[in-house]
Each structure stands twice: as C-alpha cells, then as structure tokens.
Design a protein around this motif. Structure first.
Motif, PDB file in Angstrom:
ATOM      1  N   ILE A 132       1.913   1.907  -3.574  1.00  0.00           N
ATOM      2  CA  ILE A 132       0.632   2.189  -4.357  1.00  0.00           C
ATOM      3  C   ILE A 132       0.544   3.671  -3.943  1.00  0.00           C
ATOM      4  O   ILE A 132       0.174   4.291  -5.273  1.00  0.00           O
ATOM      5  CB  ILE A 132      -0.569   1.323  -4.027  1.00  0.00           C
ATOM      6  CG1 ILE A 132      -0.369  -0.225  -4.512  1.00  0.00           C
ATOM      7  CG2 ILE A 132      -1.656   1.843  -4.524  1.00  0.00           C
ATOM      8  CD1 ILE A 132      -1.536  -1.170  -4.134  1.00  0.00           C
ATOM      9  N   HIS A 133       0.599   4.258  -3.134  1.00  0.00           N
ATOM     10  CA  HIS A 133       0.339   5.586  -2.603  1.00  0.00           C
ATOM     11  C   HIS A 133       1.586   6.578  -2.802  1.00  0.00           C
ATOM     12  O   HIS A 133       1.391   7.642  -2.252  1.00  0.00           O
ATOM     13  CB  HIS A 133      -0.372   5.806  -1.237  1.00  0.00           C
ATOM     14  CG  HIS A 133      -1.649   4.903  -1.012  1.00  0.00           C
ATOM     15  ND1 HIS A 133      -1.857   3.613  -0.565  1.00  0.00           N
ATOM     16  CD2 HIS A 133      -2.914   5.449  -1.445  1.00  0.00           C
ATOM     17  CE1 HIS A 133      -2.909   3.272  -0.745  1.00  0.00           C
ATOM     18  NE2 HIS A 133      -3.835   4.348  -1.030  1.00  0.00           N
ATOM     19  N   SER A 134       2.557   6.065  -3.272  1.00  0.00           N
ATOM     20  CA  SER A 134       3.577   6.885  -3.325  1.00  0.00           C
ATOM     21  C   SER A 134       3.764   7.679  -4.452  1.00  0.00           C
ATOM     22  O   SER A 134       2.948   7.447  -5.522  1.00  0.00           O
ATOM     23  CB  SER A 134       4.902   5.921  -3.210  1.00  0.00           C
ATOM     24  OG  SER A 134       5.151   5.193  -4.330  1.00  0.00           O
ATOM     25  N   ASP A 144      -3.204  -4.253  -5.694  1.00  0.00           N
ATOM     26  CA  ASP A 144      -3.124  -3.520  -6.908  1.00  0.00           C
ATOM     27  C   ASP A 144      -4.415  -3.635  -7.645  1.00  0.00           C
ATOM     28  O   ASP A 144      -5.558  -2.922  -8.052  1.00  0.00           O
ATOM     29  CB  ASP A 144      -2.367  -3.184  -7.445  1.00  0.00           C
ATOM     30  CG  ASP A 144      -2.226  -2.164  -8.670  1.00  0.00           C
ATOM     31  OD1 ASP A 144      -2.740  -1.100  -8.465  1.00  0.00           O
ATOM     32  OD2 ASP A 144      -1.904  -2.399  -9.727  1.00  0.00           O
ATOM     33  N   GLU A 153       0.759  -1.048  -0.106  1.00  0.00           N
ATOM     34  CA  GLU A 153       0.066  -0.044   0.185  1.00  0.00           C
ATOM     35  C   GLU A 153       0.964   1.342   0.044  1.00  0.00           C
ATOM     36  O   GLU A 153       0.469   2.250  -0.567  1.00  0.00           O
ATOM     37  CB  GLU A 153      -0.900   0.018   1.112  1.00  0.00           C
ATOM     38  CG  GLU A 153      -1.940  -1.180   1.129  1.00  0.00           C
ATOM     39  CD  GLU A 153      -3.029  -0.528   0.046  1.00  0.00           C
ATOM     40  OE1 GLU A 153      -3.489   0.370  -0.513  1.00  0.00           O
ATOM     41  OE2 GLU A 153      -3.500  -1.758  -0.381  1.00  0.00           O
ATOM     42  N   GLN A 154       1.968   1.172   0.753  1.00  0.00           N
ATOM     43  CA  GLN A 154       2.814   2.339   0.698  1.00  0.00           C
ATOM     44  C   GLN A 154       3.434   2.800  -0.775  1.00  0.00           C
ATOM     45  O   GLN A 154       3.593   3.756  -1.154  1.00  0.00           O
ATOM     46  CB  GLN A 154       3.898   2.210   1.576  1.00  0.00           C
ATOM     47  CG  GLN A 154       3.805   2.332   3.089  1.00  0.00           C
ATOM     48  CD  GLN A 154       4.592   2.532   4.028  1.00  0.00           C
ATOM     49  OE1 GLN A 154       5.660   3.110   3.825  1.00  0.00           O
ATOM     50  NE2 GLN A 154       4.754   1.894   5.323  1.00  0.00           N
ATOM     51  N   LYS A 176       2.197   4.489 -13.326  1.00  0.00           N
ATOM     52  CA  LYS A 176       1.330   3.531 -12.673  1.00  0.00           C
ATOM     53  C   LYS A 176       1.439   2.204 -13.609  1.00  0.00           C
ATOM     54  O   LYS A 176       1.938   1.302 -13.471  1.00  0.00           O
ATOM     55  CB  LYS A 176      -0.270   3.841 -12.687  1.00  0.00           C
ATOM     56  CG  LYS A 176      -0.557   4.644 -11.505  1.00  0.00           C
ATOM     57  CD  LYS A 176      -2.118   4.765 -11.473  1.00  0.00           C
ATOM     58  CE  LYS A 176      -2.431   5.814 -10.216  1.00  0.00           C
ATOM     59  NZ  LYS A 176      -3.961   5.906 -10.046  1.00  0.00           N
ATOM     60  N   SER A 186       2.399   6.928  -8.314  1.00  0.00           N
ATOM     61  CA  SER A 186       1.250   7.555  -8.972  1.00  0.00           C
ATOM     62  C   SER A 186       1.547   8.387 -10.282  1.00  0.00           C
ATOM     63  O   SER A 186       0.944   8.280 -11.466  1.00  0.00           O
ATOM     64  CB  SER A 186       0.868   8.806  -7.997  1.00  0.00           C
ATOM     65  OG  SER A 186       0.367   8.412  -6.848  1.00  0.00           O
TER      66      SER A 186
END
Length: 508
Positions: free
Chosen positions: A67-69, A106, A64-65, A76, A73
């Motif tokens: 994916i949200h970094s 994801d 998750e870290q 992708k 972003s």
C-alpha cells in the motif's frame, strides 16, 4: 531471489524481506510490468505464509508495504481492481489469504475499496469461501469473516446478495459460536458474532427500504431473528456474549449494532424470553449505567438505548415479579428528565417522549395498569412498532468512533481549568486500607532493633527470715468484762457452806 523463469524464492526470512522490498521498489512503466510485479508479490508472500509468516500481523505488514509502495501509489484503482478480480477467481487458500488480508487493510484505510467489492459481487464469493474453508484453514476462515463484516457495515448490500443467505449459513455461524463457548475472549469467537450482528442490520435496512421505496424487491426474511425464534434454546451462548460485548464495547457503531438486534428480539413475540433471567438482569444494569454515563450531546445513542429499554421491561421476564431494580429505573427516568438535577441538561422532546414510554410500563407506573391515562408499551400498534424499526434501522455511526463518557468529560474540564490558571479541585485524601491482623507474638522492631519495654515496678514487700510474707497479727476476740466482774464479786461475798475437800476451811 528471482530464478531464470522470473519466479521469486527465499531460503530464509532475511532473503524473503529483501526480495519483497526489491519487488515493490522496481519501476513499472507499463501495465504488463505492473501485473508481473503484483503476481510476484502475491506468489512470494503466499509461499512464505506457512514458513516465515506465522503471525497475522506479519502478513498485514506485507500488505502495508504494498500500500505504501510507489507501485500502488501511482496505480491505486488498477491495483485494487486486479486484486478484487483475484479474489473472485482464486481457489488456493494461501493466495486467498494474502488477497483477503490486503483488501481488509486497504478497505479500512479507504472505504471505497469495500464499496467496489460489493459492486463486483464479492459478498456471494465470501459466502462460498467461508462455508468451504471452515474446517480446512482456520486462519483464512477467520480473516474472511472479518472481511465480510467490515465490507457489510460500510455499504448496504444488494437485495440479490441478501437473498443468497440461507438458513444453513446462519445456522452454521450459530453452531460455530456454540462450539467456541468455552472462551468468550477468543477473537475468532468475536468475528462470528459480529457477522451475525451486521447481517441483522442489513436485514433491517432492507425491510425499511422495501416499505418506503415502491421499486424495491419484497423484503427478505430476517434469518437471524427467525432461527433464534425457532431454535433459540440451542443458541443461548450467542445471547450471553452480545450482552458481554455491550458491557465492554466503547465504539458507538458496535453498540448500535447490538442494540438493533436487542430491539428486534424484545419486540418479536417468539424471542421475548430468549435470554435467561439472570442475563436480563445484567443487561438492565449495563443499560442503566451507560445511559447515566452518556454526555448530553449523544442523543442518537441515548434514544436507541431508551427504545430498547421500553420493550425489555414490558415483554421479557423482567415484567414479572419480583421486579428487578424498580427504584433505580424510576430514579434513572427522573435524572434523564432533569428533575432536580443540575448535572443533566433539560432533555429535548424525543428523549422526553421515549422516557414517557418507559415510564408507562405497567409495573413501573404508580397507578393501576388499567388506568386509562396510561399507554403501556405492550399496546403499541403495528404502525408504531414499524415506525420505531425504521428509525432504529437508519441509525448509524462511522466505524472507529469511540463513545464519549460523562465521567471522562468532567475530568477533562477540571484539567482544562487547572491548565488555564483556575484552581484545580482538591484531590481527596489518600485512603490506605489495611487488612486486619492479629497481634504478633514477638516484640515489634524499630529500625531492626528490638524494642525493649522497661519492667513494671513492683512494690517493696517486707518478708521474714523464712522468705514468706509477714502477716499482721490477728486481733483477739472481744472480752465480756462486765459479766466476769459481776460473777467474781458474787463469789467473794457468798462463802461456800460445803467444806473444801482439800485442807481446812479458810477464815474470813
């Protein structure tokens, strides 16, 4: 921290999270820097898997870290493609675990990830990994099963992918369930069952497409149904648990997966009696309850339940006496038809047709089975059965959608009326249940003080000096006065002729 060669290491958990944050926050202005950052992230998390990341949620947190970094972003598509290629090429279990966890996280957020995995041929790779790491890395094995399930229920698999599934792989999954039969609540147990359910759905979709699309490859054998038909007695635990899951499941897509398999089992002669009779009783109870609880707008799920109910009653042990819950089934049919029930809306034509099919089951019909007016389910033609399979195969629902409940809808409507000024319904009086207890031998207490009962007054008794109760005198027996007087008078008037032995005779 990073060494001279650029490899990231961590001596404790605190250093690990600090290093992970530093890797993901570093700017990446080129694909080379981006590849180095991804390689560092994968290497750091892989090394920490067996040291600091014992829980699967902690590895998911690392995913998750990423994916949200900002690193992900801004890139992708590139990052997803690189990690998918890593899944196809990596052989070590620790990096594979981190890669599979990221793709699962994801893909649940973006379904396009799973579609891209199918296009790149990841299904066959997952088959190889699941069969290879089963007895070597249970954490990775469980995660790969979850990834295969999530990927396969989003998109139709390619025909060449289905052809790679052999009897050995399906048998292996059934044997896993039998080995875990002691704990039906085990999430590992559930993952294996869901893979078998989604594979059955893929076989149904492939068979339907082959019948409607001339360009499609000839349909492959449904190996799930095939093995249950041949070796069903050895895999009873699977059947018991899908009934248990149907009883507990609230997600619509999961219920549809189970119902699709049940339909094939009850319309395939080799699997008519796959379930135990007691399990069929439980299944019938679950179906009746769910049909009564479905709100009026859930037509698709209601139709699927009814399509399963008809062959269940006609082909299994339920068709033999003593017939289980015949009265409740007839009542269910009347209720769903809207007969004399204001709580159920009039059904649409498809529901009426399916209800008529259920009602035409010979042992449910009031007339004799030989009556020409009846059309029992057992006499359905092959074309009719194939049509029903194609309809059920196309039924689907978006993952995560919960099945609404009629009871919850009624409660929500009542709550809405009360919030908009309407008079809320009066709740029923509280009911207090007390267990039956025997009277205590000690006196009851009130506020901690024993309750003293006044003595019962005793009437005053007169007693004599001896302290005994004084008894009233007894009445003398009645005297016979008349006879005594008559006898005395006769004796006085008649003097005795014999002189008295004592003294001279008396002178009158």
């Amino acid at each position: 921290m990073a060494d001279v060669q650029g490899t990231w290491t961590a001596e404790n958990e605190q250093q690990f999270w600090a290093a992970l944050n530093q890797i993901l926050s570093a700017p990446c202005d080129s694909y080379e820097l981006l590849d180095n950052a991804l390689r560092s992230w994968l290497d750091l998390v892989s090394k920490a898997r067996d040291e600091y990341l014992d829980d699967e949620d902690e590895i998911a947190n690392c995913s998750e870290q990423l994916i949200h970094s900002p690193l992900f972003s801004a890139n992708k598509d590139y990052v997803r493609t690189q990690i998918i290629y890593s899944l196809l090429q990596e052989d070590e279990y620790a990096p594979l675990h981190v890669i599979a966890n990221f793709l699962l996280s994801d893909g649940r957020a973006e379904e396009e990830t799973f579609r891209q995995m199918i296009k790149e041929g990841c299904f066959v790779r997952l088959l190889e990994l699941i069969k290879g790491c089963g007895g070597k890395d249970s954490r990775l094995h469980r995660l790969l099963l979850q990834l295969m399930y999530e990927m396969s229920r989003i998109e139709r698999l390619r025909d060449e992918d289905l052809m790679q599934i052999d009897d050995g792989f399906v048998t292996y999954l059934f044997q896993l369930i039998e080995a875990l039969a002691d704990d039906a609540n085990d999430p590992y147990h559930y993952s294996v069952i869901r893979v078998l359910l989604v594979l059955n759905e893929q076989y149904m979709v492939a068979a339907t497409s082959a019948a409607t699309e001339p360009s499609s490859i000839s349909p492959t054998t449904n190996r799930v149904i095939k093995l249950l038909g041949v070796h069903g007695d050895s895999y009873r635990t699977f059947g018991e648990n899908i009934i248990l899951l149907l009883n507990r499941e609230t997600e619509t897509s999961q219920q549809l997966l189970i119902l699709k398999l049940l339909y094939l089992l009850f319309t395939t002669s080799a699997t008519y009696e796959y379930f135990y009779t007691n399990d069929l009783h439980v299944l019938l109870d679950v179906i009746i309850r769910n049909l009564l609880d479905l709100p009026s707008e859930m037509d698709i799920l209601r139709h699927t339940y009814l399509r399963v109910l008809a062959p269940l009653l006609a082909h299994t042990q339920l068709s033999k006496p003593p017939h289980y819950k015949r009265g409740q089934i007839l009542s269910l049919i009347d209720i769903l038809r809207g007969t004399g029930n204001a709580h159920f809306m009039p059904p649409e034509p498809t529901t009426i047709r399916l209800l008529d099919r259920v009602a035409s089951t010979p042992w449910l019909a009031e007339e004799e089975p030989e009556s020409p007016s009846l059309s029992p389910i057992g006499s359905l033609s092959l074309s009719q059965t194939g049509s029903a399979v194609s309809v059920i195969a196309k039924v689907s629902e978006k993952p995560g959608v919960k099945t609404p409940s009629r009871k919850s809808d009624m409660a929500a409507q009542a709550k809405g009326k009360s919030e908009h000024g309407g008079s809320p319904p009066r709740p029923p009086p509280p009911r207090t249940l007390r267990a039956q207890k025997s009277l205590p031998e000690v006196p009851r207490h009130k506020h901690g003080v024993p309750v003293v009962h006044p003595p019962v007054p005793v009437p005053h008794l007169h007693v004599n000096g001896a302290g005994q109760k004084k008894m009233p005198p007894k009445l003398p027996p009645p005297r016979r006065r008349a006879k005594i007087i008559a006898a005395v008078g006769a004796e006085v008037r008649t003097p005795s002729k014999t002189p008295s032995p004592i003294g001279p005779a008396s002178v009158s």
